[in-house]
Structures are given as C-alpha cells and as structure tokens.
Write an enzyme that holds these catalytic residues in place. Structure first.
Site, short mmCIF file in Angstrom:
data_model
loop_
_atom_site.label_atom_id
_atom_site.label_comp_id
_atom_site.label_asym_id
_atom_site.label_seq_id
_atom_site.Cartn_x
_atom_site.Cartn_y
_atom_site.Cartn_z
N ASP A 27 0.81 -1.22 0.00
CA ASP A 27 0.00 0.00 0.00
C ASP A 27 0.84 1.27 0.00
O ASP A 27 0.45 2.29 0.56
CB ASP A 27 -0.96 0.03 1.21
CG ASP A 27 -1.74 -1.26 1.32
OD1 ASP A 27 -2.28 -1.69 0.30
OD2 ASP A 27 -1.80 -1.84 2.42
N LYS A 60 2.14 2.09 -5.04
CA LYS A 60 2.75 1.50 -6.25
C LYS A 60 1.84 1.65 -7.46
O LYS A 60 2.29 1.89 -8.55
CB LYS A 60 3.01 -0.01 -6.06
CG LYS A 60 4.13 -0.36 -5.13
CD LYS A 60 4.34 -1.85 -5.10
CE LYS A 60 3.16 -2.64 -4.59
NZ LYS A 60 2.78 -2.39 -3.20
N GLY A 68 -4.27 -4.61 -3.90
CA GLY A 68 -5.25 -3.61 -4.33
C GLY A 68 -4.51 -2.36 -4.72
O GLY A 68 -3.71 -1.83 -3.94
N HIS A 69 -4.69 -1.92 -5.94
CA HIS A 69 -4.06 -0.69 -6.40
C HIS A 69 -5.15 0.29 -6.77
O HIS A 69 -6.04 -0.04 -7.53
CB HIS A 69 -3.21 -0.95 -7.65
CG HIS A 69 -1.95 -1.70 -7.36
ND1 HIS A 69 -1.21 -2.32 -8.33
CD2 HIS A 69 -1.29 -1.90 -6.21
CE1 HIS A 69 -0.14 -2.87 -7.77
NE2 HIS A 69 -0.17 -2.64 -6.49
N GLN A 103 2.14 -6.26 -3.03
CA GLN A 103 2.46 -6.15 -1.60
C GLN A 103 3.75 -5.35 -1.39
O GLN A 103 3.93 -4.37 -2.08
CB GLN A 103 2.56 -7.54 -0.95
CG GLN A 103 1.22 -8.25 -0.80
CD GLN A 103 0.79 -9.00 -2.05
OE1 GLN A 103 1.57 -9.68 -2.65
NE2 GLN A 103 -0.46 -8.86 -2.42
#
Ligand code: IMP
Length: 408
Positions: A12, A15, A39-40, A198
């Site tokens: 988080d 990225k 999750g992006h 990650q």
C-alpha cells in the site's frame, strides 16, 4: 530496458499510482507476483480505478499487460475486474495476457484460507482470498497452472467439483495464455516495467515471517517470476510512504500507540485514506521506519527510492521518523528477523519540523519547501539511496521526477 518497481514497506505504498505514471514510457507492464489480495487504486481524470489482478498499465490504451508466472489468479476475480474496466470504457481485449506458468486459485482455496486463519491462535490477518493456500499447493506440487488446464492428466488429482469449475473458465482463460518468457524475448527491444505486489516486508523470505503474504514481493521475484532472469534487470525502484502503514497482524515497531479520536494515527488514516483497497480494513499507521526501509533497500538492491504521500504531512507542525530500535536496553540499527524482537523494539525517534504548506502544486524538487527537502535528504542519507521521484497527491500530475528511471 527492464525497470522493476516494488513496495519497500508492508504494501500500500502507492505502487499503483507510480506504475500507472511510469507505464507511460513502457510498452509492456508485467505484474510478477501476488493475486487478488493486492489492491491498487489509481485516480485518473477524477475517476477511481481499483485494480487487484490486472497490472496498472491497463489504463493506457496502447500498453500490453501480462499477469506473470509468480501470480496466483482467481479467474472469477479477474474477469469481474476486466468487466468493470470495460464498463468504464477501458478496452482490454488483445492486450491482457497471462503467463502459462501462473497458478490458478480455485474456490475451495478461499474457504481453506479462512479455515486455516480461524484455527491459528495468532492469526496473520490474511485477506481471505486463498493466496496462501495457492502458494502452499504450488510448493507441494499440487497446484494448477494455466498451462495445465487443458491437460486431463495433470488434473487427475482434483475433485470433480474442481474440474467442473475449471471447465467453466477454460474458454475465457485460454485465449489470454502466453509463453511469457518467449513473448518477452520476442519483444526484447521494448521498455518493460515489472510490477511487484504487496511489499518487501510482506515477502515470504524478506518479510516479517510468519506475518507475511506467501509470494515473492521482493525485487528478485521480477527475475524469477517475471521471465527475464537476474541479469535482465536494469533498475530497481522501491516505493515508500512518508509514514508507515500495515494491514493485518504482525510486528510494526513504529505503530502509533494512540488510535483514539483526534489522534495523529486517525488524522493520517483520514488524510491519507488509509483503508484497504481489497478488504476495506482500516490500516494501522505509524511513523516512517528508516531501519526497516534501509533493510528493504539492502535486501532488494534498490537503486532509487520513490517517496509517496508526502502531502499527508502538509499540516503538521512537526513529526518523527525512526532511526534505530532499543531492544532490552540495547541500541540496534539493523532489522531483526525475530518477531519477538520486533514486537519489543522501542523506536528511537528523530524529530523533523513540518512545512505547513500544501505541496499539491509543486512540480519540481526546487519548489518543495526547505523543510520537506530536509526530510527527503535525511532519508536519502540514512538509507544511502537517492529518492528519484516524489508524489505529492493522488493524480498522475502530482508527481515530481528528479530522475527518470528509463535512463541506463
Ligand atoms: P494474504 O496475502 O491474504 O495471505 O495475507 C497475508 C498478509 O499480507 C495479511 O497481513 C494481509 O493484510 C497482507 N496483505 C496481502 N496483500 C496485501 C496488499 O496488497 N497490501 C497490504 N497488505 C497485504
């Protein structure tokens, strides 16, 4: 040219935004590890895109994106994500491919993940997406790769239910299948961005084991699972936030002790929108841990750092960062492997003066206030790693590039 970008903390770090930004100069974006646990969030023209499996380069109409060999892919989640992109006008057909060596996540893996968590006396706090199960089965040689789904012999150990489920997805998956190593060899003269999921501190080997994810989120993952080999990597970027966050359980030496209403912890969570993209869980917050960051730089050969969320500190009078740990009265400057030591580590903090200025309009390094530059330069000195990009907001143009990674 091959540029690798990984998270240098516990995930988080922003990225998604940086991959999206850097992808403008790349032709191919490869995500090399993880699954729908990631999750992006990318904000583009006021529209928010939440990506879990699809590499962030997808938002450019002319980029090819590849889900790499180290990924564990839940077809249900993947096609849902592609449908959502389509609804937002993103045409993905013909430019999303999956490595035939990637593993698949079957529905029962998700249940097994949740059951295993429930049995743990000290749960890891997994995302419940079946990730650890998929990687365990991969290691025990009982996983299902995309290359195997039309090979009956390879599927004999699966249940009838598994096989029936796979046959539902086969016709949609197979057109996306490629031999990624051959594809990248054929397109060797392109610029490629290798995106990790990650972060280094959640990597199975380099992270705070056992409170980690199960894939390779370290830079070495790009070599082994991105199809290019160690010598193929030209540059390694590590993304980190001006502060630290962590979702799920596990040691976090600089975590704020006070998370009550009005605390700095809550302030950062609100201003930084620190809620999990995948699970919606509030993220644990704390000061920047420079001991951990320096370790991440060393263990991943990070050439350049990318600092994000600096603007979250805009209104603070002062703030701190951790420059050492005190464990049993002893000063330590290295990052211990032992969870027990990390849990007992008292951070030694250095105070920085805030800049009390909105950074959102700064577009060059020189435009940043002196106090912000002092913070940046201290981090560079401590980690012995230059910071080449600074992000001061969530949009693509809220980005200060001091040095492009696309220069050999
Ligand atoms: P798993 O990957 O679902 O097995 O979860 C293992 C640990 O990694 C948990 O603490 C999760 O919260 C954390 N984790 C997994 N993926 C991400 C991510 O993309 N960002 C931050 N934490 C993650």
């Amino acid at each position: 040219m091959n540029v690798v970008i990984i998270g240098a903390q516990w995930g988080d770090e922003g990225k998604g935004k940086m991959v999206d930004f850097l992808a403008s100069d790349a032709q191919i974006v490869v995500r090399f590890s993880g699954g729908a646990n990631a999750g992006h969030t990318i904000v583009l023209g006021g529209e928010k895109y939440a990506l879990h499996l699809v590499p962030s380069g997808i938002l450019y109409p002319d980029k090819t994106v590849i889900l790499g060999s180290g990924m564990v892919i839940d077809p249900e989640a993947l096609f849902k994500e592609l449908e959502d992109l389509e609804k937002k006008g993103v045409d993905w057909k013909g430019r999303v491919f999956i490595s035939d060596r990637a593993h698949l996540v079957l529905p029962r893996y998700r249940e097994m993940d949740r059951e295993t968590e429930a049995r743990r006396s000290k749960p890891i706090g997994t995302t419940g997406r079946g990730i650890g199960v998929a990687y365990s089965l991969k290691a025990s040689r009982d996983g299902v790769r995309l290359a195997d789904i039309d090979d009956e012999e390879r599927l004999v150990n699966l249940t009838d239910e598994d096989r029936a489920w796979l046959s539902l997805w086969k016709d949609r998956l197979l057109p996306l299948k490629i031999d990624m190593v051959a594809y990248l060899r054929q397109h060797r003269n392109t610029w490629r961005l290798f995106e990790g999921a990650q972060g280094a501190l959640l990597d199975i080997d380099t992270g705070t084991y056992p409170f980690v994810s199960s894939g390779m989120s370290c830079a070495a993952g790009a070599a082994a699972q991105g199809g290019i080999g160690p010598r193929g990597i030209d540059r390694i970027l590590g993304v980190f936030k001006a502060y630290s966050t962590r979702v799920g359980n596990g040691p976090f030496p600089t975590e704020f002790a006070d998370d009550s209403a009005g605390s700095l912890s809550q302030y950062i969570r609100t201003v930084g929108n620190e809620y999990g993209t995948t699970t919606g869980r509030p993220r644990r917050c704390g000061y920047l841990d420079l001991v951990a960051l320096r370790y991440a730089c060393a263990v991943n050969s990070i050439d350049r750092l990318v600092l994000t969320h600096l603007d979250v500190y805009d209104d603070l009078e002062e703030f701190e960062a951790c420059i050492g740990y005190r464990i049993d009265g002893q000063m330590r400057e290295d990052f211990p492997a032992s969870v027990r030591n990390l849990e007992r580590a008292e951070p030694v903090l250095r105070t920085f003066s805030g800049w009390k200025t909105a950074l959102g309009t700064c577009r060059t390094y020189e435009e940043l206030p002196l106090r912000a530059r002092e913070y940046i330069e201290f981090i560079e000195e401590f980690t012995e790693t230059p910071i080449s990009i600074v992000s001061v907001g969530s949009d693509r143009n809220h980005t200060i590039v001091r040095e492009s990674p696309w220069i050999k």
